[in-house]
Design a protein around this motif. Sequence first.
Motif, PDB file in Angstrom:
ATOM      1  N   UNK A 232       8.320  -0.011  -9.002  1.00 42.58           N
ATOM      2  CA  UNK A 232       7.043   0.491  -8.698  1.00 42.58           C
ATOM      3  C   UNK A 232       7.333   2.227  -8.379  1.00 42.58           C
ATOM      4  N   UNK A 233       6.292   2.712  -8.664  1.00 43.59           N
ATOM      5  CA  UNK A 233       6.070   4.372  -8.496  1.00 43.59           C
ATOM      6  C   UNK A 233       5.789   4.437  -7.188  1.00 43.59           C
ATOM      7  N   UNK A 234       6.271   5.704  -6.693  1.00 36.91           N
ATOM      8  CA  UNK A 234       5.739   6.061  -5.095  1.00 36.91           C
ATOM      9  C   UNK A 234       4.396   6.402  -5.183  1.00 36.91           C
ATOM     10  N   UNK A 235       3.780   6.841  -4.142  1.00 41.97           N
ATOM     11  CA  UNK A 235       2.374   7.054  -4.110  1.00 41.97           C
ATOM     12  C   UNK A 235       2.440   8.555  -4.104  1.00 41.97           C
ATOM     13  N   UNK A 236       1.168   8.990  -5.183  1.00 41.95           N
ATOM     14  CA  UNK A 236       1.081  10.283  -5.070  1.00 41.95           C
ATOM     15  C   UNK A 236      -0.190  10.751  -4.617  1.00 41.95           C
ATOM     16  N   UNK A 237      -0.914   9.688  -3.889  1.00 38.34           N
ATOM     17  CA  UNK A 237      -2.048  10.173  -3.229  1.00 38.34           C
ATOM     18  C   UNK A 237      -1.976  10.646  -1.845  1.00 38.34           C
ATOM     19  N   UNK A 238      -2.498  11.798  -1.735  1.00 32.03           N
ATOM     20  CA  UNK A 238      -2.317  12.464  -0.532  1.00 32.03           C
ATOM     21  C   UNK A 238      -2.918  11.753   0.860  1.00 32.03           C
ATOM     22  N   UNK A 239      -1.998  11.857   1.735  1.00 32.17           N
ATOM     23  CA  UNK A 239      -2.542  11.300   3.350  1.00 32.17           C
ATOM     24  C   UNK A 239      -2.005   9.880   3.366  1.00 32.17           C
ATOM     25  N   UNK A 240      -1.715   9.382   2.286  1.00 30.84           N
ATOM     26  CA  UNK A 240      -1.548   7.790   2.392  1.00 30.84           C
ATOM     27  C   UNK A 240       0.120   7.467   2.743  1.00 30.84           C
ATOM     28  N   UNK A 241       0.229   6.778   3.799  1.00 30.48           N
ATOM     29  CA  UNK A 241       1.507   6.412   4.356  1.00 30.48           C
ATOM     30  C   UNK A 241       1.760   4.906   3.939  1.00 30.48           C
ATOM     31  N   UNK A 242       1.159   3.956   4.053  1.00 25.45           N
ATOM     32  CA  UNK A 242       1.282   2.528   3.615  1.00 25.45           C
ATOM     33  C   UNK A 242       0.734   2.285   2.347  1.00 25.45           C
TER      34      UNK A 242
ATOM     35  N   UNK B  12       1.934   0.633  -0.091  1.00 23.02           N
ATOM     36  CA  UNK B  12       1.958  -0.846  -0.921  1.00 23.02           C
ATOM     37  C   UNK B  12       1.951  -1.699   0.217  1.00 23.02           C
ATOM     38  N   UNK B  13       1.015  -2.729  -0.123  1.00 24.29           N
ATOM     39  CA  UNK B  13       0.843  -3.858   0.757  1.00 24.29           C
ATOM     40  C   UNK B  13       0.662  -5.080   0.100  1.00 24.29           C
ATOM     41  N   UNK B  14       1.227  -6.199   0.700  1.00 26.00           N
ATOM     42  CA  UNK B  14       0.778  -7.603   0.121  1.00 26.00           C
ATOM     43  C   UNK B  14      -0.634  -8.229   0.561  1.00 26.00           C
ATOM     44  N   UNK B  15      -1.189  -8.447  -0.477  1.00 24.73           N
ATOM     45  CA  UNK B  15      -2.666  -9.089  -0.168  1.00 24.73           C
ATOM     46  C   UNK B  15      -2.631 -10.497   0.190  1.00 24.73           C
ATOM     47  N   UNK B  16      -3.893 -11.029   1.020  1.00 27.49           N
ATOM     48  CA  UNK B  16      -3.700 -12.553   1.336  1.00 27.49           C
ATOM     49  C   UNK B  16      -3.494 -13.519  -0.190  1.00 27.49           C
ATOM     50  N   UNK B  17      -3.879 -13.029  -1.161  1.00 24.63           N
ATOM     51  CA  UNK B  17      -3.618 -13.707  -2.762  1.00 24.63           C
ATOM     52  C   UNK B  17      -2.279 -13.750  -2.865  1.00 24.63           C
TER      53      UNK B  17
ATOM     54  N   UNK C  42      -1.196  -1.558  -4.671  1.00 24.43           N
ATOM     55  CA  UNK C  42      -0.673  -0.181  -4.727  1.00 24.43           C
ATOM     56  C   UNK C  42      -1.807   0.909  -4.904  1.00 24.43           C
ATOM     57  N   UNK C  43      -1.417   1.875  -3.819  1.00 24.06           N
ATOM     58  CA  UNK C  43      -2.534   3.022  -3.694  1.00 24.06           C
ATOM     59  C   UNK C  43      -2.048   4.091  -4.514  1.00 24.06           C
ATOM     60  N   UNK C  44      -2.704   4.625  -5.457  1.00 24.83           N
ATOM     61  CA  UNK C  44      -2.198   5.876  -6.301  1.00 24.83           C
ATOM     62  C   UNK C  44      -3.262   6.895  -6.284  1.00 24.83           C
ATOM     63  N   UNK C  45      -3.110   7.968  -6.566  1.00 25.91           N
ATOM     64  CA  UNK C  45      -4.095   9.073  -6.801  1.00 25.91           C
ATOM     65  C   UNK C  45      -4.916   8.860  -7.758  1.00 25.91           C
TER      66      UNK C  45
END
Length: 177
Positions: free
Chosen positions: A129-139, A141-146, A151-154
């Motif tokens: 997966x790509x690393x995040x390019x969104x500013x100020x986002x630490x976490x 990549x998370x697993x959702x309940x489903x 994955x959060x990106x800019x």
Amino acid sequence: MMIARKGDGWCVKDADERVLHVAADRSISHLPKFSELESDKYGKAVIVPPPADHGDKIVYPGNALREDGTPMWIAPASSAPREIMSLEYLGYDAAQRDMFMVTTASGELDAETTLYAVQHSQIVASRKIPGSDAEGVMRYCRLSPDGSILLIQADPNGQEGIYLKRLKLESTQPGAG
């Protein structure tokens, strides 16, 4: 601080990497040192040992332990000169696969992140997966309940905000789910 749901209570990780479990009855207990925020499928802590300082080099162990200290999983070794830089336990999905995120690099600008689905200490699926390019986002990549991966990106259009992408990590081993 970071927070995650655990049963009918919450786990809170503070700036000193301590994890506290706050139960529904408001009782508080400390999880073992170096516990991840997410618990395993049995509600037990997952421990990711910290890197070791060997003087001229910092060495990341790249393994996860169960709450009782027994081995849970060891990340695959990367080809030289790449080394493991971090390992994070994301939780488990509906198929009871433990999900890990591992970042490797040989320097500061060539990080690669891979998601792993693990059953019985064996990798049954993986995906870069790509690393995040969104500013100020630490976490990012998370697993959702489903069971999907979030994955959060800019924002790809250059607008202020984020782009939330949902991924599936399909098994690559026959009969693994």
